[in-house]
Design a protein around this motif. Structure first.
Motif, mmCIF file in Angstrom:
data_model
loop_
_atom_site.group_PDB
_atom_site.id
_atom_site.type_symbol
_atom_site.label_atom_id
_atom_site.label_comp_id
_atom_site.label_asym_id
_atom_site.label_seq_id
_atom_site.Cartn_x
_atom_site.Cartn_y
_atom_site.Cartn_z
ATOM 1 N N LYS A 26 0.823 -1.064 -0.040
ATOM 2 C CA LYS A 26 -0.047 -0.036 0.044
ATOM 3 C C LYS A 26 0.780 1.312 0.158
ATOM 4 C CE LYS A 26 -3.776 -2.389 2.142
ATOM 5 N NZ LYS A 26 -4.745 -2.707 0.838
ATOM 6 N N LEU A 27 1.783 1.212 -0.848
ATOM 7 C CA LEU A 27 2.688 2.523 -1.124
ATOM 8 C C LEU A 27 2.195 3.027 -2.351
ATOM 9 C CD1 LEU A 27 6.052 0.899 0.036
ATOM 10 C CD2 LEU A 27 4.885 2.901 1.153
ATOM 11 N N HIS A 28 1.445 4.061 -2.400
ATOM 12 C CA HIS A 28 0.788 4.455 -3.667
ATOM 13 C C HIS A 28 1.513 5.468 -4.314
ATOM 14 C CE1 HIS A 28 -2.196 1.820 -2.449
ATOM 15 N NE2 HIS A 28 -2.836 2.452 -1.367
ATOM 16 N N ASP A 29 2.490 6.178 -3.759
ATOM 17 C CA ASP A 29 3.067 7.393 -4.465
ATOM 18 C C ASP A 29 4.570 7.208 -4.790
ATOM 19 O OD1 ASP A 29 0.649 8.869 -4.016
ATOM 20 O OD2 ASP A 29 1.133 9.344 -1.833
ATOM 21 N N HIS A 30 4.859 6.111 -4.802
ATOM 22 C CA HIS A 30 6.159 5.952 -5.154
ATOM 23 C C HIS A 30 6.569 4.670 -6.000
ATOM 24 C CE1 HIS A 30 6.752 8.268 -1.343
ATOM 25 N NE2 HIS A 30 7.940 8.512 -1.841
ATOM 26 N N ILE A 31 7.679 4.670 -6.890
ATOM 27 C CA ILE A 31 8.074 3.509 -7.656
ATOM 28 C C ILE A 31 9.535 3.193 -7.215
ATOM 29 C CG2 ILE A 31 6.289 4.232 -9.789
ATOM 30 C CD1 ILE A 31 8.955 5.492 -11.146
ATOM 31 N N ASP A 32 10.057 2.095 -7.984
ATOM 32 C CA ASP A 32 11.475 1.723 -7.950
ATOM 33 C C ASP A 32 11.997 1.529 -6.669
ATOM 34 O OD1 ASP A 32 11.052 2.449 -10.722
ATOM 35 O OD2 ASP A 32 12.825 3.737 -10.986
ATOM 36 N N PRO A 33 11.440 0.451 -5.832
ATOM 37 C CA PRO A 33 11.805 0.220 -4.322
ATOM 38 C C PRO A 33 13.059 -0.533 -4.633
ATOM 39 C CG PRO A 33 10.466 -1.490 -5.222
ATOM 40 C CD PRO A 33 10.252 -0.363 -6.460
ATOM 41 N N CYS A 34 14.125 -0.193 -3.536
ATOM 42 C CA CYS A 34 15.309 -0.955 -3.317
ATOM 43 C C CYS A 34 15.525 -1.473 -1.984
ATOM 44 C CB CYS A 34 16.457 0.016 -3.936
ATOM 45 S SG CYS A 34 17.932 -0.897 -3.299
ATOM 46 N N HIS A 35 15.511 -2.509 -1.756
ATOM 47 C CA HIS A 35 15.555 -3.231 -0.224
ATOM 48 C C HIS A 35 17.027 -3.199 0.091
ATOM 49 C CE1 HIS A 35 16.744 -6.497 2.291
ATOM 50 N NE2 HIS A 35 15.599 -6.375 2.892
ATOM 51 N N ALA A 36 17.245 -2.576 1.300
ATOM 52 C CA ALA A 36 18.612 -2.395 1.803
ATOM 53 C C ALA A 36 18.484 -2.904 3.246
ATOM 54 C CB ALA A 36 19.146 -0.868 1.905
#
Length: 529
Positions: A156-166
């Motif tokens: 439910k993260l509606h305002d972002h793209i391109d996640p990176c796990h760290a």
């Protein structure tokens, strides 16, 4: 024809405009070097077999590469957008030669953009941004890289793209997001904790540069030598070829503060003469010989129709703890990293249909939940149940082809009242090709159904499509390909790409079946030219 640096950057030339979509300048610049190696179906291969390689690492639409080093194995996947099964995992042991394995996503959750592929405490994770209603980011996990992968969980993260796990120095888990933001993850990585926070203001380029927009996206976090390094794409991923670029920053802590790289931008196309345009969205990876490399994507000069292809650039660490890319414009041969086992590269696109390679080879476009039920194999044939009336609503089966010129052919038999054919498909509003029913052919052009000349072949014929650097020709045979007759309609397809239509896709060869009954496809043959 010689184009000056100034003229190349402004896109003008004395006496007229440069034809970026496939005119003489682009055609000359994108002609394949004589020393490209050829592999299955005569497709170009990066590894020359003599200790050198030539980009692209993976040809065709392999954008937003997400790479994972897992011991001696490397895994990589890409944005799959509206193609399903999606998020196909590729495997390598030497960084140069890659094989497709399985698709991790079978349920259509929307258009899949730049994913993050990670391994944490023995479990694999995919963080999947999706353009849908509403946009969101999902997570899927598996105990084995080949799956089974869990059903996607909506974060439910509606305002972002391109996640990176760290993972931070304190063991905390995070998703870094577009715009210089981040959010904390739960210990199991399957939910978020707290709110999104802004942690980084990306480096800004001079306002005299021709770009698509600021668009800070594609963050990639790497820990090396006591530092956290963040690579970010800015300048927009398409639009002007000089826009997309790679910048970097570093911090001693996952919590910042972040220090800008003094050499920003690290990668940027500066001239339309270069072989690779719009280069960006980079990750760092260590090779078997401990050398370092950057993997990112770019458009090939004059070949927006092929989508963003995966590129490999050597990296040098400097005495001050920074790094730089050393491959220049990537038009030249480069030495391969040493070590590792070279797997057979790629896959044949020809298909005898003894089994159905959904995900690894074939993908449906924007499928309905029951789409896979339409396709089956029997007696060396693909049996594809008709849907809709034309490619616009038939959810065609498509391939990724990475050569500037190629031909493909297939024996096709239609059911009474049905329609089938071969196509070059960008999306449901932009495609071309040729289909037929019992009485007439139907030509597809500009995403519309146009001429309908008489069909003298009946319900069975062999069709061939030739794409010679965007010039499209069709040939027909009634004797299984022993003799051919050219169909009296040719097309030009250099404009079937993102900068015309949007969507970040590529022009893909494929087949479709519409109307009642099942169409039978046999002896699908592909050959790069």
């Amino acid at each position: 024809m010689t184009i000056s640096r100034r003229d190349a950057l402004t896109g003008t030339l004395a006496g007229g405009a440069i034809a970026l979509g496939g005119g003489p300048a682009a055609l000359a610049a994108s002609a394949a070097p004589a020393d490209w190696k050829r592999g299955l179906d005569n497709q170009r291969v990066a590894d020359l077999g003599d200790g050198r390689f030539l980009n692209p690492l993976l040809s065709g639409d392999r954008p937003d590469p997400a790479i994972l080093k897992d011991g001696a194995d490397y895994y990589m996947t890409f944005s799959s957008f509206d193609s399903y099964p999606g998020i196909t995992i590729w495997h390598s042991r030497d960084l140069i030669n890659w094989q497709p394995r399985k698709a991790a996503l079978t349920k259509n959750i929307g258009s899949v953009w730049a994913v993050s592929l990670e391994k944490h405490e023995g479990r694999y994770f995919l963080y999947i941004p999706v353009k849908a209603e509403p946009n969101s980011i999902f997570v899927s996990h598996a105990d084995n890289i080949d799956g089974p992968w869990s059903d996607p969980i909506d974060l439910k993260l509606h305002d972002h793209i391109d996640p990176c796990h760290a993972v931070g120095e304190d063991g905390s888990r995070w998703l870094f997001l577009s715009g210089g933001d981040r959010i904390r993850l739960s210990d199991d990585g399957l939910s978020t904790v707290g709110a999104v926070e802004h942690v980084y203001d990306p480096w800004r380029y001079p306002d005299t540069w021709d770009v698509e927009g600021f668009s800070p996206e594609g963050p990639k976090i790497h820990r090396h030598g006591g530092w956290f390094y963040m690579l970010t794409a800015v300048g927009g991923t398409a639009g002007p070829p000089t826009g997309h670029m790679v910048i970097a920053a570093r911090s001693r802590s996952i919590h910042g503060p972040w220090e800008q790289h003094p050499g920003n931008p690290l990668v940027r196309t500066t001239s339309l003469d270069e072989r690779w345009w719009s280069r960006g969205h980079a990750s760092l990876v260590e090779a078997p010989d401990k050398s370092w490399w950057a993997v990112y994507h770019g458009y090939e000069n004059g070949l927006w129709t092929l989508g963003r292809q995966t590129l490999l650039d050597p990296v040098e660490w400097t005495a001050d703890g920074w790094f730089r890319m050393t491959g220049g414009d990537l038009s030249q041969l480069l030495p391969k990293p040493r070590g590792g086992q070279a797997l057979p590269h790629g896959m044949a696109l020809s298909d005898d249909f003894h089994d159905l390679k959904l995900g690894a080879k074939w993908n449906f476009f924007r499928p309905a939940p029951d789409e896979a039920r339409r396709a089956r194999v029997a007696d060396g044939a693909l049996m594809l149940k008709g849907r809709g009336k034309a490619p616009v609503d038939s959810s065609p089966l498509l391939l990724i082809a990475g050569d500037p010129s190629y031909e493909f052919q297939c024996d096709i038999e239609i059911a009474p009242g049905g329609t089938a054919g071969l196509i070059l498909f960008y999306d449901d509003k932009l495609y071309c090709g040729l289909g037929f029913d019992e009485a007439r052919f139907v030509t597809h052009q500009y995403g519309m159904e146009r001429g309908r000349p008489a069909n003298s072949y009946g319900r069975r014929l062999t069709m061939k499509v030739t794409n010679t650097h965007h010039i499209i020709a069709y040939h027909l045979s009634g004797d299984g390909g022993r003799t051919w007759q050219r169909f009296d309609r040719g097309m030009e397809a250099s404009g079937y790409h993102h900068n015309v239509r949007g969507g970040f896709l590529m022009l893909r060869p494929g087949l479709y079946a519409a109307g009642p009954g099942e169409a039978r496809f046999r002896n699908f043959r592909f050959r790069a030219l």
